[in-house]
Design a protein around this motif. Structure first.
Motif, short mmCIF file in Angstrom:
data_model
loop_
_atom_site.label_atom_id
_atom_site.label_comp_id
_atom_site.label_asym_id
_atom_site.label_seq_id
_atom_site.Cartn_x
_atom_site.Cartn_y
_atom_site.Cartn_z
N GLN A 80 35.66 31.87 55.90
CA GLN A 80 35.83 31.98 57.35
C GLN A 80 35.01 30.90 58.05
O GLN A 80 35.42 30.32 59.04
N THR A 104 37.58 40.29 54.92
CA THR A 104 36.71 39.36 54.21
C THR A 104 36.11 40.05 52.98
O THR A 104 36.02 39.47 51.90
N ASP A 136 40.61 32.75 54.37
CA ASP A 136 40.01 33.74 55.27
C ASP A 136 40.07 33.19 56.69
O ASP A 136 39.32 32.27 57.03
N GLU A 137 40.93 33.73 57.49
CA GLU A 137 41.08 33.32 58.89
C GLU A 137 41.24 31.81 59.04
O GLU A 137 40.43 31.16 59.67
MG LIG Z 1 36.47 38.37 58.14
#
Ligand SMILES: [Mg+2]
Ligand SMILES: Nc1ncnc2c1ncn2[C@@H]1O[C@H](COP(=O)(O)OP(=O)(O)OP(=O)(O)O)[C@@H](O)[C@H]1O
Lengths: 263, 266
Positions: free
Chosen positions: B89, B45, B166-167
């Motif tokens: 995220q 991140t 992000d994810e």
């Molecule tokens: Mg992360």
């Protein structure tokens, strides 16, 4: 022992440094916010929305508080003045106290508790949930879109709220003095008309409320923006908003009063 | 126009005393899907935030489309960010706006399109992520997975040249995970953009990625195509790709030995 003292000294030093750093950050932040306010000219809708949630939604508590403060003031000054046969001065006594002191100060304290804490919590939560970062990544400056409208709304609302507080307070006093205590309504109004001075009393009261509004809103938005983005950090920031703005308001009230009414 | 979109050179970054990046270098091509994988807490991140200019490196450079992100003026940086989409995220939706308005937000901020056109665009983007029916809901009424998909619709609203995910897969059920995997891959080829996927869902990510970088301990450990990494000689890569518990990648955050901690008693 020696070590203990050194530790203490170091602790004090570190603490002081941290405070000054915060003050520095706060000042830079304020500069950014004020610059950001200029962009509201093209987006008046953002400001109006915040005027509603910061100003209008604080109105009820201000009106109720003003009413009761005015009523209590009327009772108290009546009991104090009636022994000297000066009960006709209840009106002017209440009006001057409200305009010079109680209006700006109590409004500002209530404002910090109601609107200030809400601002801190809202901005802090936006930070914790990455909404502010998200805006930055969308090439939108949160200073302009989030902070500036809230700051300006608080700054503009405070003097209006304080004025309403004082006006409602005088009306509350009128009800108690004239309707309950049986004072002469003409006397109640005529003394304030002669004695309340536009510059000395009304303008000075407004200046106070402008200063308080500025400081209370600044503290509120800064605490939110600068908070540690966790639930605990958010709680602490909200508490700090109320405590710091209340202390700042009372301290500034003393300074301003000393400057304004010094003979 | 070079075919490298993001060029990271000798990046150093630390949080407090902890070094997150220690001389990381990486190239991300202009087209295709690049996956960045690595154990939790290695700074994936953080790396995306460095690319987006939200964090400043201690030293080293990040170039996006030939521009050094950390030397741009705020104005230029914002111009660049309009061409970068980022999926956080957590989703990072604006909670005081509806789903529709969230996706419309970048369009309203950065374009002069009229309401009818914005409506069209937003509904198309929402349709692409399967949430057109949720347009009038508020973000608090969405599940985590739905919020992520709305955020994806918002990230592509301005048709950026690159999207950072992000994810994207965590918190998705198997069906929407599958949908999302193919969505990312389809979006990438339809828009012909650069997609950067940060994830530790190894099989899903490997299935769509064109290039993979594995990072750990502040450096890129290995890069290459998914196939070459599957058969990697490196023990690190092997452990990560196959999800073995034991191996050179530590599961623990750096700490002193457990016994020391237990016996010191404080
Ligand atoms: Mg992360
Ligand atoms: N705001 C912060 N302050 C201090 N340290 C932080 C902060 N944010 C992250 N870190 C640290 O930086 C390291 C990298 O964090 P990052 O969020 O980039 O990891 P990640 O690779 O994205 O992990 P995950 O896969 O779990 O999301 C972590 O070890 C974390 O402890």
């Amino acid at each position: 022992m020696f070590n203990g003292r050194l530790d203490l000294l170091q602790h004090i030093g570190a603490n002081t440094l941290q405070r000054f750093r915060r003050l520095g950050r706060g000042s830079l932040f304020l500069f950014d916010v004020v610059v950001g306010c200029a962009s509201l000219i093209s987006r008046p809708g953002l400001l109006i929305k915040q005027l509603y949630s910061v100003g209008v939604q604080t109105l009820l508590i201000i009106v109720v508080a003003g009413l009761f403060v005015g009523m209590v003031m009327a009772l108290q000054s009546y009991y104090a003045l009636v022994d000297f046969g000066a009960e006709d001065s209840v009106g002017v006594m209440v009006a001057l106290s409200l305009l010079r002191e109680l209006g700006p100060v109590i409004t500002a304290l209530l404002f910090a508790g109601r609107a200030g804490s809400a601002l801190t919590a809202e901005i802090g939560l936006m930070k914790a949930t990455e909404q502010l970062s998200g805006m930055e990544m969308m090439a939108v400056n949160p200073m302009k879109r989030i902070i500036a409208p809230r700051f300006l709304a608080g700054f503009l609302s405070m003097p209006l709220l304080a004025t309403i507080f004082s006006a409602v307070g005088v009306m509350g006093a009128y009800v108690v003095a004239v309707e309950f205590l049986g004072l002469d309504s003409g006397a109640f109004w005529s003394q304030p008309q002669n004695k309340v001075d536009l510059y000395l009393d009304i303008y000075n009261g407004i200046i106070k409320s402008v200063v308080f509004g500025f400081v209370a809103t600044w503290i509120a938005v800064f605490e939110g923006y600068d908070c540690v983005p966790t639930s605990e950090g958010l709680g602490q920031a909200t508490t700090r908003t109320v405590v710091h703005s209340s202390l700042a308001i009372l301290f500034l009230d003393f300074v301003l009063t000393a400057l304004m009414f010094a003979k | 126009m070079s075919d490298i979109l993001v060029k990271i050179r000798d990046l150093h970054f630390s949080r407090g005393n902890r070094k997150i990046f220690d001389g990381l270098s990486m190239d991300i091509p202009r087209q295709g899907i690049t996956a960045i994988m690595g154990p939790s807490g290695t700074g994936k991140t953080t790396l995306l935030k460095l690319m987006g200019g939200q964090l400043r490196p201690d030293s080293g450079s990040v170039e996006v489309d030939g521009l050094n992100v950390h030397q741009l003026s705020t104005k230029k940086l914002f111009e660049l960010r309009k061409r970068m989409g980022m999926l956080f995220q957590s989703g990072a939706l604006l909670t005081d706006l509806t789903v529709f308005e969230n996706v419309a937000y970048p369009l309203r901020e950065h374009t002069q399109l009229n309401d009818a056109m914005i409506r069209h665009l937003v509904l198309l983007k929402l349709n692409a992520v399967g949430l057109r029916g949720a347009a009038e809901m508020s973000p608090s009424e969405l599940s985590g997975g739905m919020a992520r998909r709305v955020a994806l619709a918002r990230a592509i609203a301005l048709d950026p040249m690159m999207v950072m995910y992000d994810e994207p897969f965590t918190g998705q059920d198997p069906i929407s995970m599958g949908v999302l995997v193919s969505l990312i891959s389809e979006l990438n080829s339809a828009l012909n953009i650069c997609s950067i996927v940060v994830s530790h869902d190894v099989p899903e990510t490997m299935s769509i990625a064109d290039h993979v970088h594995i990072i750990s301990a502040g450096k890129v450990i290995e890069s290459g195509s998914p196939a070459s990494l599957e058969n990697s000689e490196s023990a690190w890569t092997h452990q990560f790709v196959h999800g073995d518990a034991d191996g050179p990648v530590p599961f623990h955050y750096p700490a002193k030995p457990l016994l020391d901690d237990l016996y010191t008693g404080s």
